[in-house]
Scaffold this active site. Structure first.
Site, PDB file in Angstrom:
ATOM      1  N   GLY A   1       0.738  -1.257   0.120  1.00 16.67           N
ATOM      2  CA  GLY A   1      -0.087  -0.057  -0.143  1.00 16.67           C
ATOM      3  C   GLY A   1       0.991   1.208   0.189  1.00 16.67           C
ATOM      4  N   TYR A   2       0.019   2.472  -0.123  1.00 16.29           N
ATOM      5  CA  TYR A   2       0.982   3.574  -0.110  1.00 16.29           C
ATOM      6  C   TYR A   2       1.634   3.917   1.290  1.00 16.29           C
ATOM      7  CZ  TYR A   2      -1.325   4.509  -4.478  1.00 16.29           C
ATOM      8  OH  TYR A   2      -1.855   4.607  -5.827  1.00 16.29           O
TER       9      TYR A   2
ATOM     10  N   CYS B   1      -4.128  10.542   9.608  1.00 14.72           N
ATOM     11  CA  CYS B   1      -3.526  11.713   9.026  1.00 14.72           C
ATOM     12  C   CYS B   1      -4.191  13.201   9.489  1.00 14.72           C
ATOM     13  CB  CYS B   1      -3.270  11.652   7.404  1.00 14.72           C
ATOM     14  SG  CYS B   1      -4.737  11.209   6.683  1.00 14.72           S
TER      15      CYS B   1
ATOM     16  N   ASN C   1       0.254  13.383   4.131  1.00 17.00           N
ATOM     17  CA  ASN C   1      -0.577  12.376   4.908  1.00 17.00           C
ATOM     18  C   ASN C   1       0.258  11.217   4.780  1.00 17.00           C
ATOM     19  OD1 ASN C   1      -1.214  12.918   1.989  1.00 17.00           O
ATOM     20  ND2 ASN C   1      -2.496  10.811   1.977  1.00 17.00           N
TER      21      ASN C   1
END
Lengths: 340, 340, 340, 340
Positions: free
Chosen positions: B10-11, B146, B307
């Site tokens: 994932g990011y 975030c 974020n």
């Protein structure tokens, strides 16, 4: 009807040209620009290629016509009224000069001498939805600011119904075209691209227009966002009494149900549940929607429009249509694009 | 120290990889992904080309190490703690599972079974600026959301000083990477590009985290903006008493003056007078600034961060550094780019 | 004339709806979508809010009408012709199924069975500028691909004049809407935003259409760029003999001087000296321009259009207007926006 | 080593500051700007907040140091060499003044007097990959242009192997930061945003650098794209003889396999199959890849870099590292971000 656009090389001026060229009741006579005098319109407004053979002329070459649209800087409009009123019996002023009727409010937000009081009293406020009767037959119309117009359309039904308690918080977001045509450090692409820049946390001039039209106290901050066109206002209201969504929808439907250019957005399952500007580019719509929290004590009203059209040139044409008894939507029927 | 990243495709997982690879005290052992198992990391994180020879492995192949970072979906982290605690004595959880300590608040915002209460009580809140002492030596750390992190850093000094009256209005704006890696209609580029989409006017999950950390009531709406990375929160506060800008700066300087990753933004003449996220991409900074209106009764506090970094992976590494007595800035020294 | 749009929930389908709703000679009867059947059009095409009360219907509910526009995937159009020809005597096919007349070329670029040869022979190529006579009175029209159309309009005058030596190099750039409505990893906003991604360095399907129309060999690569709408092709031609700019302008003026939707761009001093797509969004224009190098041995021809309009729905309507003897510009008069 | 940056308020100057501040072997002494003299660096480079206490000084205040980096306009560097050589024994010139060694080529592309021939002969070409031996111990280094550097890295292995037949076609795409810091009509956000603007179809200055370094004839056009940072070049080559992909990869691996800042991109299944700039922002990488068509007679080579880093400040630091025997990657280890 013969029309001329004064200050036609700016972005609002360009939109006036686009709209008036396709208007069935209008002959566009002259478009002025001192800087670009002699050049074809397409050199400055490339979308006008093959749409017209007009070239920019200096102000002095404008001849008698039926209406002039003033797309000139604040201050310049007020100073030139005596001149333009000899050229044309009707004047639509897109500057801020004749928007504020309270001189104290005016002085708080604008420097320089105010408008001539007598001239000021002749101007009708360019709000089709709030002042249609005043606009009918009007010869002098003052068009509101782009963010003010969005916020007023969002808040006016609530304010009129006495539903607004305490100050309203308005978070306004605006694309770069609102800053006009002149390059500066802040509009330089490497700096402006991807910006989320709150240039004005307090004290933006459009506050005075909203307070004047709605009679409520407003805190507004303005954030420059990554977009060329588009304004969105997010208004936070504390209801003065317990209200239901159903009651609120009834209020907004009553206010705007028959309006040709205000659309209520109320979707439960689609992607676009609240208004957003990108699908409004080039249109004269202001989309309005809202969401009440579960406790019923906090209301978020959102409105969006194209700052150069419903927030400027398109609204001017709409007012002009009302004033002259034309079909209100003449010249303004572009529906907008999706995806975009 | 041997570290593994669970849910590394994932990011947030990708950012953990980037940061841990350059961390002087860390050996990155395993990065897991069930879907991409066997592929080189660069196939999913193209910025990792030539940075590492690691390939994704399934969770089952992770061997004993010193710390695991859990970058897995909400719900999955809580369920797997017994397993991971046999692999590693230290766990940094980037999911939401161990953020909320009040089960009523948890149930209002999240579905599914909550975390095991005993496990929950072991987790330290991942706020270096608010909970540094708690983090020192901690084995289990839960990293905040975030937008919550940005809003908490903006509001905590005011809340602690008793300066917040009534609910705070938070207007949060977020880039598309916050939605994670899975494509859907809303993330489809033709729909998402140029969006200004208020998906959540009320009831966002991060509200609970802000209210828990600051002890104030919060109204928050979230708008998706045209950006990949970046969060900005605009917080509107009614001060409980008359305060001056000077007093407020003193308050914020006291709170953050020695913090390595919170910067106070206070410019009168530059282009960037209030925090904005684009220059923070890739950095672990949260920039904080504010503007008080002339009447002193309305305060706008703005905070911005990346974020995926200060809002996720970078903050996790910062907490991990504190817990283990490392230099707090180890692995986190990228200053950010301009223009960008 | 009663028209229905088959496959009306896609992006091309949405543009057909927008254009046909404002077409003075058309009654839009049905818009089909199996997936969205029963939903109002605005749920999928938010720009259609307040423009129409139509809801999507399944294909089976389309009743007899005068024309159907097929905005369906490649392969699906050919298979359904017998069915649609019982519903409507006129068919405008926006798929690729009836574009290629050489079966070898077809098989090189497309898999699956080709179209029925008899049906194929009935279709007129949808090029107003190249095949106006063929289109007059035509009942079956096949509309070209978006990048092919741009490249053909750029190259055809040169090719017909025998001025093209050796292969032409085409660098095509395309926005994300060309990929259609279905989300995938490549269209996911965090991945697609800001991309400059050459997905197809060789072998794009539109090559076959360009070679068929122009009779020249083409090397084309396609780069996905940061835009939703828009195609630009940069064509590099080695002239077969020494030519002057003046001669070339004469050639292009002869080809397109009277065309309502091809504009020649020839500016020396303005910002937009060669065609670019952003000011063409929503319009049916293809802008064409060129620049010859000082030695006269290398010619760069640039064309731009909106892939969903001149590259799809708008061109279909233009062809339909010609076929039926309507004003060619009916429904297609939007001039485009600037700035945007 | 004490370093000063001359012309430090521009974008290249800002990147030099960022890189030199984190360079383990460098003490940044002075950063000059006549216009911003006295202001803190962060006022102009907001990413430098909390990174340094330096303020801009005028050129006159620069004291003796070991190296000066000249980030000044073309023409200004050549004129000031005698002055700077008294301040510092080492000069790294980022202007174009000492790039071209053939005075005819220089005059074709640049106006004004050329550099002093004796000074010119002292400068080593700043190509680590082509001229590493020349750079070792060099006191005077001239750094290439951003697009030239990308195209040279793409083409040099082919050219050296005699594989290039006839002119090479280069399609260069560039972000807005390449145009520098001064706002003008073309950089004004409403005009520049979303642009796909071929400003230079022929005759760009970087052509001379590519031809000089590779010894092949080049046609190059430059398109401004929607990006702040980033250059991508698409080079179209007709191979002089039949080559295989395998042979080509061998050639490129031989050229760049050990290079720290050139990465070969060769993916069959990932999203990023050919180089693109967005994941390179802030890094010193030049990514290179290619695709040969099925017939083997048309080769597309693609290279991408960050114009301000590998195309400017980063490459300057890399050359400086080589010249001084430092670790080549010192100060340059940022890996880049994804997603972004």
């Amino acid at each position: 009807m013969r029309a001329s656009v004064i200050g036609g090389s700016g972005y609002i001026g360009g939109e006036l040209v686009r709209l008036l060229l396709q208007h069935p009741e209008v002959d566009l006579m002259h478009v002025t620009s001192s800087r670009h005098s002699g050049r074809p319109l397409r050199a400055v407004h490339p979308n006008m290629r093959d749409q017209t053979d007009l070239t920019f002329v200096p102000d002095e070459e404008v001849t008698a016509c039926d209406v002039v649209f003033l797309a000139v800087p604040h201050g310049a409009a007020a100073k030139s009224l005596d001149k333009w009123s000899e050229i044309a019996p009707k004047i639509v002023d897109l500057s801020a000069d004749h928007r504020l009727h309270d001189s104290a409010a005016r002085e708080r937000f604008y420097s320089g001498p105010g408008p001539d009081p007598e001239w000021l009293s002749r101007f009708q406020a360019g709000f089709p939805e709030l002042n249609r009767d005043g606009l009918r037959g009007a010869d002098h119309i003052s068009v509101p600011g782009c963010m003010a117009n969005a916020a007023i359309l969002a808040l006016h039904p609530l304010a009129r119904a006495g539903l607004v308690e305490g100050p309203v918080q308005v978070d306004a977001r605006t694309g770069s075209s609102g800053g006009g045509r002149t390059p500066d450090e802040g509009s330089h692409h490497p700096e402006r691209s991807g910006a989320l820049r709150m240039a004005k946390p307090h004290g933006h001039r459009h506050i005075a227009e909203i307070e004047q039209a709605c009679g409520v106290k407003v805190h507004m901050s303005v954030t420059a966002i990554e977009a060329v066109r588009g304004v969105q206002v997010v208004c936070r209201v504390t209801p003065s009494r317990r209200v239901s969504e159903r009651e609120l929808w009834a209020l907004y439907r009553e206010a705007y149900g028959k309006e040709p250019f205000v659309r209520l957005v109320r979707e439960r399952s689609a992607l676009h549940r609240l208004p957003e500007p990108k699908i409004l580019s080039g249109t004269n719509y202001c989309d309005v929607g809202f969401a009440l929290n579960a406790d019923g004590d906090h209301l978020v009203v959102v409105a969006a429009l194209d700052n150069l059209v419903k927030g400027g040139a398109g609204n001017a044409v709409h007012c002009f249509n009302i004033a002259n008894g034309f079909d209100e939507t003449a010249g303004l029927r572009f529906a907008g694009l999706h995806p975009v």
